[in-house]
Structure formats: C-alpha cells, structure tokens
Design a protein around this motif. Structure first.
Motif, PDB file in Angstrom:
ATOM      1  N   GLU A  75       0.865  -1.183   0.000  1.00 23.32           N
ATOM      2  CA  GLU A  75       0.000   0.000   0.000  1.00 23.32           C
ATOM      3  C   GLU A  75       0.896   1.226   0.000  1.00 23.32           C
ATOM      4  O   GLU A  75       1.815   1.330   0.825  1.00 23.32           O
ATOM      5  CB  GLU A  75      -0.902   0.019   1.240  1.00 23.32           C
ATOM      6  CG  GLU A  75      -1.966  -1.031   1.230  1.00 23.32           C
ATOM      7  CD  GLU A  75      -2.856  -0.985   2.462  1.00 23.32           C
ATOM      8  OE1 GLU A  75      -2.751  -0.036   3.271  1.00 23.32           O
ATOM      9  OE2 GLU A  75      -3.658  -1.921   2.613  1.00 23.32           O
ATOM     10  N   GLN A  83      -4.299   6.843  -1.742  1.00 27.14           N
ATOM     11  CA  GLN A  83      -3.744   5.534  -1.409  1.00 27.14           C
ATOM     12  C   GLN A  83      -3.858   4.610  -2.617  1.00 27.14           C
ATOM     13  O   GLN A  83      -4.888   4.571  -3.291  1.00 27.14           O
ATOM     14  CB  GLN A  83      -4.475   4.924  -0.226  1.00 27.14           C
ATOM     15  CG  GLN A  83      -3.836   3.628   0.231  1.00 27.14           C
ATOM     16  CD  GLN A  83      -4.405   3.141   1.547  1.00 27.14           C
ATOM     17  OE1 GLN A  83      -4.982   3.906   2.303  1.00 27.14           O
ATOM     18  NE2 GLN A  83      -4.251   1.860   1.810  1.00 27.14           N
ATOM     19  N   ASP A  85      -3.096   0.537  -4.006  1.00 23.44           N
ATOM     20  CA  ASP A  85      -2.858  -0.868  -3.678  1.00 23.44           C
ATOM     21  C   ASP A  85      -2.200  -1.532  -4.880  1.00 23.44           C
ATOM     22  O   ASP A  85      -2.738  -1.476  -5.989  1.00 23.44           O
ATOM     23  CB  ASP A  85      -4.171  -1.591  -3.369  1.00 23.44           C
ATOM     24  CG  ASP A  85      -4.812  -1.112  -2.079  1.00 23.44           C
ATOM     25  OD1 ASP A  85      -4.070  -0.688  -1.179  1.00 23.44           O
ATOM     26  OD2 ASP A  85      -6.042  -1.163  -1.978  1.00 23.44           O
ATOM     27  N   ASP A 101      -7.030   2.940  -4.075  1.00 18.60           N
ATOM     28  CA  ASP A 101      -7.875   2.398  -3.004  1.00 18.60           C
ATOM     29  C   ASP A 101      -9.089   3.296  -2.847  1.00 18.60           C
ATOM     30  O   ASP A 101      -9.001   4.508  -2.938  1.00 18.60           O
ATOM     31  CB  ASP A 101      -7.087   2.332  -1.708  1.00 18.60           C
ATOM     32  CG  ASP A 101      -7.771   1.514  -0.645  1.00 18.60           C
ATOM     33  OD1 ASP A 101      -8.624   0.688  -0.987  1.00 18.60           O
ATOM     34  OD2 ASP A 101      -7.446   1.703   0.537  1.00 18.60           O
TER      35      ASP A 101
END
Length: 102
Positions: A75, A83, A85, A101
C-alpha cells in the motif's frame, strides 16, 4: 441427503479450500525464500512499486502464498494523499495489480 444439502456441503468445502490456498507468510519464511532466490529482495520489489507512483511512501507490505505463487502486496500513499494498492509477483517483480484504493 437431499440435493440442496449436498450443494451446500460442496460449496462449504470449496470455500474452505480457497481460503486454505492463500496464506500470509511470516518474516522468517519470507527471508528464507529471499535468501534461496525464490523471491526478489524486498528492496527491489519496493522500488518497482514506488516507480509506479513517484514520490509516494510505503504504508504497509505483506507477502502471501496464493496457490503456490508468492504475491507481494503493498500500500502506497502518493504526495496528493491518494492511497494505492499494488500486487507484485514476488518471484519476477511483475506488477499484477495497481489500483487506487477506495
């Protein structure tokens, strides 16, 4: 046993087998795999992920064994606070997933 009961039993067994095939690896096992050359170093995997989002910082990492394939999950948080992923094949460094995210 009626048909519905059999179907529910089969579904439960299939679900349990899927769960059993994805497992988190502890630090000792991860280091053993790295030292054996089975997976790339965490530094190289982190660099590959950070190259996708320059200026980002790593917030969390995890190594999993999914169906015999080692997956490095990471992450990131970019400079704008978004954010991301990512999943990488830990053996090859290939980016498998790269998404924002929610």
């Amino acid at each position: 046993m009626n048909l519905l009961t059999r179907l529910l039993a089969i579904t439960a067994l299939a679900s349990a087998s899927l769960i059993a095939h994805a497992r988190d690896l502890g630090p000792d096992e991860a280091l053993r795999l790295r030292d054996a050359g089975t997976i790339k170093s965490f530094e190289l995997l982190n660099q590959a992920a950070l190259a996708q989002h320059p200026g980002s910082r790593i917030e969390e990492t995890e190594l999993e064994d999914e169906y015999g394939r080692y997956i490095y999950q990471i992450e990131l948080r970019d400079p704008q606070g978004v954010q991301w992923d990512l999943e990488l094949d830990a053996s090859t460094g290939e980016i498998l997933k790269n998404h924002q995210d929610d």
